[in-house]
Design a protein around this motif. Structure first.
Motif, mmCIF file in Angstrom:
data_model
loop_
_atom_site.group_PDB
_atom_site.id
_atom_site.type_symbol
_atom_site.label_atom_id
_atom_site.label_comp_id
_atom_site.label_asym_id
_atom_site.label_seq_id
_atom_site.Cartn_x
_atom_site.Cartn_y
_atom_site.Cartn_z
ATOM 1 N N PRO A 1 0.827 -1.201 0.000
ATOM 2 C CA PRO A 1 0.000 0.000 0.000
ATOM 3 C C PRO A 1 0.868 1.260 0.000
ATOM 4 C CG PRO A 1 -0.759 -1.545 1.674
ATOM 5 C CD PRO A 1 0.560 -2.060 1.144
ATOM 6 N N PRO A 2 0.378 2.332 -0.603
ATOM 7 C CA PRO A 2 1.125 3.599 -0.590
ATOM 8 C C PRO A 2 1.313 4.143 0.819
ATOM 9 C CG PRO A 2 -0.600 3.632 -2.260
ATOM 10 C CD PRO A 2 -0.829 2.410 -1.415
ATOM 11 N N GLU A 3 2.258 5.052 0.960
ATOM 12 C CA GLU A 3 2.531 5.708 2.243
ATOM 13 C C GLU A 3 1.376 6.613 2.669
ATOM 14 O OE1 GLU A 3 5.248 5.487 4.319
ATOM 15 O OE2 GLU A 3 6.127 3.938 3.035
ATOM 16 N N ASP A 4 0.788 7.323 1.702
ATOM 17 C CA ASP A 4 -0.262 8.289 2.004
ATOM 18 C C ASP A 4 -1.617 7.606 2.120
ATOM 19 O OD1 ASP A 4 1.513 10.509 1.835
ATOM 20 O OD2 ASP A 4 1.366 10.411 -0.356
ATOM 21 N N PRO A 5 -2.469 8.095 3.014
ATOM 22 C CA PRO A 5 -3.809 7.513 3.125
ATOM 23 C C PRO A 5 -4.637 7.764 1.867
ATOM 24 C CG PRO A 5 -3.610 9.444 4.536
ATOM 25 C CD PRO A 5 -2.247 9.175 3.972
ATOM 26 N N ARG B 1 -6.589 14.849 -9.252
ATOM 27 C CA ARG B 1 -6.837 16.128 -9.915
ATOM 28 C C ARG B 1 -7.634 16.957 -8.926
ATOM 29 N NH1 ARG B 1 -11.431 17.624 -13.768
ATOM 30 N NH2 ARG B 1 -11.354 19.254 -12.247
ATOM 31 N N PRO B 2 -7.713 18.246 -9.083
ATOM 32 C CA PRO B 2 -8.425 19.049 -8.081
ATOM 33 C C PRO B 2 -9.814 18.488 -7.777
ATOM 34 C CG PRO B 2 -7.258 20.491 -9.579
ATOM 35 C CD PRO B 2 -7.122 19.088 -10.137
ATOM 36 N N GLY B 3 -10.020 18.189 -6.507
ATOM 37 C CA GLY B 3 -11.312 17.699 -6.036
ATOM 38 C C GLY B 3 -11.509 16.203 -6.101
ATOM 39 N N LEU B 4 -10.617 15.459 -6.732
ATOM 40 C CA LEU B 4 -10.775 14.011 -6.889
ATOM 41 C C LEU B 4 -9.593 13.301 -6.246
ATOM 42 C CD1 LEU B 4 -12.389 11.616 -7.975
ATOM 43 C CD2 LEU B 4 -11.196 11.916 -10.165
ATOM 44 N N TRP B 5 -9.889 12.565 -5.194
ATOM 45 C CA TRP B 5 -8.872 11.890 -4.393
ATOM 46 C C TRP B 5 -9.037 10.381 -4.508
ATOM 47 C CZ3 TRP B 5 -5.577 14.827 -1.164
ATOM 48 C CH2 TRP B 5 -5.842 16.207 -1.157
ATOM 49 N N MET B 6 -7.920 9.666 -4.342
ATOM 50 C CA MET B 6 -7.902 8.208 -4.410
ATOM 51 C C MET B 6 -7.170 7.695 -3.179
ATOM 52 S SD MET B 6 -6.461 6.125 -7.648
ATOM 53 C CE MET B 6 -5.622 4.575 -7.427
ATOM 54 N N GLY B 7 -7.764 6.725 -2.481
ATOM 55 C CA GLY B 7 -7.143 6.216 -1.271
ATOM 56 C C GLY B 7 -7.637 4.841 -0.891
ATOM 57 N N GLY B 8 -7.223 4.430 0.305
ATOM 58 C CA GLY B 8 -7.568 3.099 0.774
ATOM 59 C C GLY B 8 -7.957 3.085 2.237
ATOM 60 N N HIS B 9 -8.242 1.891 2.706
ATOM 61 C CA HIS B 9 -8.566 1.669 4.115
ATOM 62 C C HIS B 9 -7.310 1.415 4.939
ATOM 63 C CE1 HIS B 9 -12.656 1.309 2.664
ATOM 64 N NE2 HIS B 9 -13.076 1.249 3.912
ATOM 65 N N VAL B 10 -6.193 1.119 4.252
ATOM 66 C CA VAL B 10 -4.900 0.931 4.912
ATOM 67 C C VAL B 10 -3.845 1.648 4.095
ATOM 68 C CG1 VAL B 10 -5.514 -1.304 5.931
ATOM 69 C CG2 VAL B 10 -4.332 -1.230 3.726
ATOM 70 N N ARG B 11 -2.751 1.995 4.777
ATOM 71 C CA ARG B 11 -1.590 2.540 4.076
ATOM 72 C C ARG B 11 -0.392 1.682 4.441
ATOM 73 N NH1 ARG B 11 1.115 7.020 7.104
ATOM 74 N NH2 ARG B 11 0.205 7.027 9.172
ATOM 75 N N ALA B 12 0.788 2.052 3.960
ATOM 76 C CA ALA B 12 1.990 1.242 4.166
ATOM 77 C C ALA B 12 2.083 0.760 5.611
ATOM 78 C CB ALA B 12 3.232 2.032 3.780
ATOM 79 N N THR C 1 -14.076 14.745 -3.378
ATOM 80 C CA THR C 1 -14.532 13.366 -3.548
ATOM 81 C C THR C 1 -13.380 12.399 -3.345
ATOM 82 O OG1 THR C 1 -16.209 14.107 -5.116
ATOM 83 C CG2 THR C 1 -15.607 11.777 -5.199
ATOM 84 N N LEU C 2 -13.616 11.377 -2.524
ATOM 85 C CA LEU C 2 -12.649 10.307 -2.290
ATOM 86 C C LEU C 2 -13.210 9.007 -2.836
ATOM 87 C CD1 LEU C 2 -10.082 9.046 -0.949
ATOM 88 C CD2 LEU C 2 -11.493 8.733 1.113
ATOM 89 N N VAL C 3 -12.412 8.328 -3.651
ATOM 90 C CA VAL C 3 -12.730 6.975 -4.109
ATOM 91 C C VAL C 3 -11.716 6.076 -3.432
ATOM 92 C CG1 VAL C 3 -12.979 5.425 -6.078
ATOM 93 C CG2 VAL C 3 -13.526 7.865 -6.337
ATOM 94 N N ARG C 4 -12.198 5.042 -2.718
ATOM 95 C CA ARG C 4 -11.276 4.212 -1.947
ATOM 96 C C ARG C 4 -11.617 2.738 -2.053
ATOM 97 N NH1 ARG C 4 -12.921 4.857 4.414
ATOM 98 N NH2 ARG C 4 -15.112 4.328 4.156
ATOM 99 N N CYS C 5 -10.580 1.931 -1.852
ATOM 100 C CA CYS C 5 -10.735 0.479 -1.763
ATOM 101 C C CYS C 5 -9.832 0.008 -0.623
ATOM 102 C CB CYS C 5 -10.422 -0.193 -3.110
ATOM 103 S SG CYS C 5 -8.791 0.156 -3.790
ATOM 104 N N HIS C 6 -9.273 -1.173 -0.687
ATOM 105 C CA HIS C 6 -8.457 -1.658 0.420
ATOM 106 C C HIS C 6 -7.173 -0.839 0.564
ATOM 107 C CE1 HIS C 6 -5.491 -4.271 2.449
ATOM 108 N NE2 HIS C 6 -6.515 -4.515 3.249
ATOM 109 N N ALA C 7 -6.317 -0.868 -0.466
ATOM 110 C CA ALA C 7 -5.051 -0.135 -0.404
ATOM 111 C C ALA C 7 -5.074 1.125 -1.275
ATOM 112 C CB ALA C 7 -3.896 -1.037 -0.829
ATOM 113 N N GLY C 8 -6.162 1.317 -2.000
ATOM 114 C CA GLY C 8 -6.269 2.505 -2.835
ATOM 115 C C GLY C 8 -5.414 2.434 -4.079
#
Length: 164
Positions: A12-16, A21-32, A98-105
């Protein structure tokens, strides 16, 4: 339902979460380090393709959930990807964080974010490169998801259940 493939070699990436792009975020439920990521009120809209109790978002934040595997998708699941991408694009156009997320993003969220970027007018190749640049090189490493995007989600949806 098993939703995450264990054979992925990308940690998983370091960042949560990362702004693609402005306003659109991608992430996960866990990070590194498998450190839990909890969403509070940072976003106006949260689209989850994986869910864990206690990971938010806070009450009152608009939240949509669709359980989805990090593997072959059914016609209905690809339909949910299309719906989520539409919700994300609409929210970004309206100036909503807006955040779109899955396990590790990385993969499921990458699939939705890439399609949302296309709906916002971006070329698919540019969208995939941008996701990998902003979220990390492991983003969209699921080649099947890239193939869905390249063929177009409506076509992938129609073809997905032919083999079953």
């Amino acid at each position: 339902m098993k939703t995450r493939q264990k054979d992925r070699h990308n940690p998983p990436p370091e960042d949560p979460w990362n702004e693609i792009r402005p306003g659109l975020w991608m992430g996960g439920h866990v990070r590194a380090g498998e450190i839990p990521v909890v969403v509070g009120r940072e976003f106006d809209l949260v689209l989850s393709l994986y869910q864990r109790a206690g990971h938010g978002p806070a009450p009152g934040v608009e939240h949509h959930f669709a359980e989805m595997p990090d593997g072959p998708l059914t016609e209905a699941q690809i339909g949910e990807v299309e719906r989520f991408a539409g919700l994300a694009a609409e929210a970004v156009r309206a100036g909503r964080a807006t955040l779109v997320r899955c396990h590790a993003g990385q993969n499921r969220s990458g699939l939705v974010v890439a399609q949302a970027l296309v709906e916002l007018g971006m070329d698919l190749t540019v969208a995939i490169a941008l996701i990998r640049q902003r979220r990390g090189p492991g983003a969209l490493s699921n080649q099947l998801f890239v193939q869905y995007l390249e063929s177009g989600l409506p076509i992938a949806r129609l073809l997905s259940d032919l083999g079953s």
